[in-house]
Design a protein around this motif. Structure first.
Motif, short mmCIF file in Angstrom:
data_model
loop_
_atom_site.label_atom_id
_atom_site.label_comp_id
_atom_site.label_asym_id
_atom_site.label_seq_id
_atom_site.Cartn_x
_atom_site.Cartn_y
_atom_site.Cartn_z
N GLY A 131 13.44 -43.72 18.39
CA GLY A 131 13.65 -44.51 17.19
C GLY A 131 14.79 -43.92 16.40
O GLY A 131 15.03 -42.71 16.43
N THR A 132 15.53 -44.77 15.69
CA THR A 132 16.63 -44.33 14.85
C THR A 132 16.15 -44.23 13.41
O THR A 132 15.64 -45.21 12.86
N VAL A 133 16.31 -43.08 12.81
CA VAL A 133 15.87 -42.84 11.44
C VAL A 133 17.11 -42.58 10.58
O VAL A 133 17.96 -41.75 10.92
N SER A 134 17.22 -43.32 9.47
CA SER A 134 18.31 -43.12 8.52
C SER A 134 17.83 -42.21 7.40
O SER A 134 16.76 -42.45 6.81
N LEU A 135 18.62 -41.16 7.11
CA LEU A 135 18.19 -40.15 6.15
C LEU A 135 19.29 -39.86 5.14
O LEU A 135 20.48 -40.00 5.44
N ARG A 158 22.07 -40.35 10.49
CA ARG A 158 20.99 -40.91 11.33
C ARG A 158 20.56 -39.89 12.37
O ARG A 158 21.36 -39.06 12.81
N GLY A 159 19.31 -39.97 12.75
CA GLY A 159 18.79 -39.10 13.79
C GLY A 159 17.91 -39.90 14.74
O GLY A 159 17.29 -40.89 14.35
N TRP A 160 17.89 -39.47 16.00
CA TRP A 160 16.99 -40.07 16.99
C TRP A 160 15.73 -39.22 17.11
O TRP A 160 15.81 -37.99 17.21
N PHE A 161 14.58 -39.87 17.10
CA PHE A 161 13.31 -39.18 17.24
C PHE A 161 12.46 -39.91 18.28
O PHE A 161 12.46 -41.15 18.33
#
Length: 226
Positions: A131-135, A158-161
């Motif tokens: 999933g792509t998370v915007s931080l 953004r990070g992938w988790f």
């Protein structure tokens, strides 16, 4: 039970997954203190501009003394991010950042409070299972009373988790394997197959109730499909 490959950013078993990083979540990444020797050593190696490495010139300038390289400051942010979040989360790579701003000078001895806020999250279309998370990440200089005085850094990235692995009950898995291994009628010898209750009929006597054969009109000439 967590899958063996569900590792955090530091290689330990992960405890946080994509589903846990919901919009609105704030994660406290602790407080870092800027070390004078490390700050200057970084600048000499990677960003040797005079206001980062020359105390005399920096003191005589509008800066009033040495200030940290912005890339040193963001490195402090990254270390706090790894220590307090990525070390627990099933983190993959990052596809990049949208913003990086240095909002105020950072100096030796500054105490900086670090945090990240989750702004958005969606399943990745490019990488199934992630999933792509915007931080948004921020660093705030603290005063003597530990209250925030000034924001010194802000970044959006953004990070992938990894998504949380599906846990399988060992008993259910064993039942499924047994069912797959059981032979079907197609695998059994004909003598072992159950009686279906149907009896084969001789086509030459099928049709009338008295045993008189019934002639089909389709038998006169085969149909052509041109």
């Amino acid at each position: 039970m967590t899958a063996p490959d569900a590792r955090s950013g530091t290689g330990r078993p992960a405890e946080l997954f994509f589903e846990d990083l919901v919009p609105g979540l704030t994660v406290d990444l602790g407080v870092v203190t800027v070390d004078a020797d490390e700050m200057v050593a970084f600048a000499r190696r990677f960003d040797p501009q005079w206001y980062h490495v020359d105390p005399d010139l920096a003191a005589a300038s509008r800066h009033g003394g040495l200030i940290a390289s912005g890339f040193y400051t963001v490195s402090l942010f990254m270390r706090a991010y790894v220590d307090h979040l990525l070390s627990r989360a099933a983190a993959d790579a990052s596809p990049g950042l949208e913003e990086l701003r240095w909002l105020a000078p950072v100096r030796a001895g500054d105490r900086l409070a670090v945090r990240v806020d989750v702004m958005g999250a969606r399943p990745s279309t490019a990488r199934p299972g992630l999933g792509t998370v915007s931080l948004t990440g921020t660093m705030l200089r603290l005063g003597p009373d530990d209250r925030p005085e000034q924001e010194v850094l802000r970044t959006r990235f953004r990070g992938w988790f990894a998504v949380r692995p599906v846990e399988v009950d060992p008993a259910e898995a064993e039942t499924a394997e047994t069912a797959e291994a059981a032979p079907t009628d197609g695998d059994r010898p004909e003598a072992d197959r159950p009686d279906s209750g149907l009896t084969a009929t001789d086509p030459s006597t099928a049709g009338s109730s008295d045993g008189t054969p019934t002639v089909s009109s389709d038998s006169a000439e085969p149909q052509r499909n041109d």
